[in-house]
Write an enzyme that holds these catalytic residues in place. Sequence first.
Site, mmCIF file in Angstrom:
data_model
loop_
_atom_site.group_PDB
_atom_site.id
_atom_site.type_symbol
_atom_site.label_atom_id
_atom_site.label_comp_id
_atom_site.label_asym_id
_atom_site.label_seq_id
_atom_site.Cartn_x
_atom_site.Cartn_y
_atom_site.Cartn_z
ATOM 1 N N HIS A 52 -3.378 7.086 2.230
ATOM 2 C CA HIS A 52 -3.825 5.797 1.866
ATOM 3 C C HIS A 52 -5.251 5.179 2.246
ATOM 4 O O HIS A 52 -5.361 5.396 3.611
ATOM 5 C CB HIS A 52 -2.741 4.655 2.099
ATOM 6 C CG HIS A 52 -3.403 3.321 1.792
ATOM 7 N ND1 HIS A 52 -3.752 2.884 0.760
ATOM 8 C CD2 HIS A 52 -3.472 2.314 2.909
ATOM 9 C CE1 HIS A 52 -4.126 1.482 0.883
ATOM 10 N NE2 HIS A 52 -3.836 1.113 2.089
ATOM 11 N N CYS A 55 0.679 -1.238 0.099
ATOM 12 C CA CYS A 55 0.039 -0.002 -0.014
ATOM 13 C C CYS A 55 0.884 1.310 -0.043
ATOM 14 O O CYS A 55 0.314 2.573 -0.244
ATOM 15 C CB CYS A 55 -0.966 -0.084 1.189
ATOM 16 S SG CYS A 55 -1.827 -1.360 1.161
ATOM 17 N N ASN A 76 -10.101 -0.627 -0.597
ATOM 18 C CA ASN A 76 -8.510 -0.445 -0.238
ATOM 19 C C ASN A 76 -7.810 -1.046 -1.586
ATOM 20 O O ASN A 76 -8.183 -2.197 -1.854
ATOM 21 C CB ASN A 76 -8.092 -1.228 0.807
ATOM 22 C CG ASN A 76 -6.463 -1.327 1.121
ATOM 23 O OD1 ASN A 76 -5.736 -0.828 0.061
ATOM 24 N ND2 ASN A 76 -6.103 -1.601 1.981
HETATM 25 N N1 COA Z 1 -18.929 -8.829 8.118
HETATM 26 C C1 COA Z 1 -19.388 -9.257 9.406
HETATM 27 N N2 COA Z 1 -18.631 -9.510 10.540
HETATM 28 C C2 COA Z 1 -17.489 -9.507 10.119
HETATM 29 C C3 COA Z 1 -16.996 -9.256 8.919
HETATM 30 C C4 COA Z 1 -17.561 -9.123 7.897
HETATM 31 N N3 COA Z 1 -17.244 -8.587 6.675
HETATM 32 N N4 COA Z 1 -15.478 -9.382 9.112
HETATM 33 C C5 COA Z 1 -15.249 -9.836 10.305
HETATM 34 N N5 COA Z 1 -16.374 -9.994 10.955
HETATM 35 C C6 COA Z 1 -16.497 -10.308 12.515
HETATM 36 C C7 COA Z 1 -15.448 -11.043 13.013
HETATM 37 O O1 COA Z 1 -15.784 -12.516 12.719
HETATM 38 C C8 COA Z 1 -15.966 -10.823 14.318
HETATM 39 O O2 COA Z 1 -16.474 -11.579 14.826
HETATM 40 P P1 COA Z 1 -16.316 -12.244 16.553
HETATM 41 O O3 COA Z 1 -16.105 -11.135 17.292
HETATM 42 O O4 COA Z 1 -17.686 -13.107 16.233
HETATM 43 O O5 COA Z 1 -15.224 -13.172 16.326
HETATM 44 C C9 COA Z 1 -16.117 -9.501 14.466
HETATM 45 O O6 COA Z 1 -16.591 -9.050 13.281
HETATM 46 C C10 COA Z 1 -15.017 -8.376 14.624
HETATM 47 O O7 COA Z 1 -14.082 -8.615 14.074
HETATM 48 P P2 COA Z 1 -12.530 -7.887 14.132
HETATM 49 O O8 COA Z 1 -11.547 -8.334 13.000
HETATM 50 O O9 COA Z 1 -12.110 -7.393 15.535
HETATM 51 O O10 COA Z 1 -13.135 -6.540 13.203
HETATM 52 P P3 COA Z 1 -12.601 -5.163 13.445
HETATM 53 O O11 COA Z 1 -13.192 -4.254 13.930
HETATM 54 O O12 COA Z 1 -10.913 -5.000 13.673
HETATM 55 O O13 COA Z 1 -12.484 -4.587 11.703
HETATM 56 C C11 COA Z 1 -11.167 -4.764 9.822
HETATM 57 C C12 COA Z 1 -11.946 -5.508 10.914
HETATM 58 C C13 COA Z 1 -10.389 -5.706 8.866
HETATM 59 C C14 COA Z 1 -12.105 -3.830 9.079
HETATM 60 C C15 COA Z 1 -10.268 -3.775 10.633
HETATM 61 O O14 COA Z 1 -9.216 -4.700 11.455
HETATM 62 C C16 COA Z 1 -9.009 -3.375 9.651
HETATM 63 O O15 COA Z 1 -9.503 -2.284 8.862
HETATM 64 N N6 COA Z 1 -7.823 -3.492 9.923
HETATM 65 C C17 COA Z 1 -6.622 -3.002 9.239
HETATM 66 C C18 COA Z 1 -6.964 -2.920 7.579
HETATM 67 C C19 COA Z 1 -5.416 -2.423 7.192
HETATM 68 O O16 COA Z 1 -4.814 -1.503 7.704
HETATM 69 N N7 COA Z 1 -5.038 -3.201 6.179
HETATM 70 C C20 COA Z 1 -3.898 -3.091 5.410
HETATM 71 C C21 COA Z 1 -3.015 -1.961 5.613
HETATM 72 S S1 COA Z 1 -3.087 -1.349 3.866
#
Ligand code: COA
Length: 329
Positions: A255, A116, A286
Amino acid sequence: MCTNVKVGFVGLGKYLPENRLTNKDLEKIVDTSDEWIVARTGIKERRIAREGEATSDMAVNAARLALKSAKLSARDIELIIVATITPDMFFPSTACIVQEKLGAPKIPAFDISVACSGFMYGIAIANQFVKSGTYKHVLVIAAEKMSSVTDWKDRSTCVLMGDGAGAAVLGKVADGGILSVYLGADGTKGNLLKMPAGGSRMPASISTVEAGLHYLKMQGNELFRHAVKIMAEAALKATEPLGLKGEDIDLVIPHQANLRILHAVAKRMGIDPEKKLYLNINKYGNMSAASSAVALAEAVEEGRVKKGDTILLDAFGAGLTWGAIVVKW
Ligand code: COA
């Protein structure tokens, strides 16, 4: 090195595939909801390349528009850099494929793999070559077909990614230009975001394909924390040497990984996200390296960047890698 040479953006272009994949569409593919995706990421839809459309195809479309806006032809370019983690193939490089498609002369062309943060690294390299007087015009393209490495059964990643390309021509400018560049990397945290198979460590085989190891794997939660901290720090490292504070920046063009990350970064920088944070994540998700390149092209196109403005480009990604660049427009 001619340090008095001012290097800036003399042309910009972007390309987004027509096909829109909405959150409602994703509800039919995986167990997710529009509400969850919007609340957790800010994404409403993303673009997906059509079948047979490769990264170089998108790259060339963006590059042609960048050349047009610079009022240059492919013959005027002296170096092509393509930032991508989704090249057409391992080799030859996507940059060489782009060179051929653009009909550019036998100039150097290479890819960089910085995920990224690729557009930041590409600009940094181009800046050096123009500043040193080696080349007059350098074409930097950031292009990604993230849909080609996305596991459409994994709801935690497939809702995040999109395809697209952005391009910039860098050259000498009379005033302003690139004021500072700050880059960094931390290989100790490489496991947080990777595509495990397909390289020399784990060459492609029936078992790697069956195990889904050619898809990106992400530890989203931990990455989130690093992204906020590192993007805020990178912003500081790029602005502090210039004596600039949050209030001196007219627009931050980051980004676009997650809306909540960007709001947290804006808070740490002490800037008002409503006024000073450029966002288009709702439309494209993204797009890895292409995100900040498309965001810059779009911000300029929409008149959000005016002559004399001080802008900050800020990116973070797999590697881990990061980069922040201050530009006087
Ligand atoms: N729809 C519904 N529920 C979802 C889901 C989706 N698409 N994806 C994950 N979940 C669920 C998970 O299974 C979890 O359920 P559980 O509590 O029963 O286990 C719950 O949602 C929370 O998951 P979590 O991963 O803790 O969510 P989050 O708030 O961290 O959001 C991301 C997830 C990926 C959106 C977030 O972590 C993120 O954006 N991370 C950084 C991304 C990034 O920087 N990427 C690369 C750099 S370029």
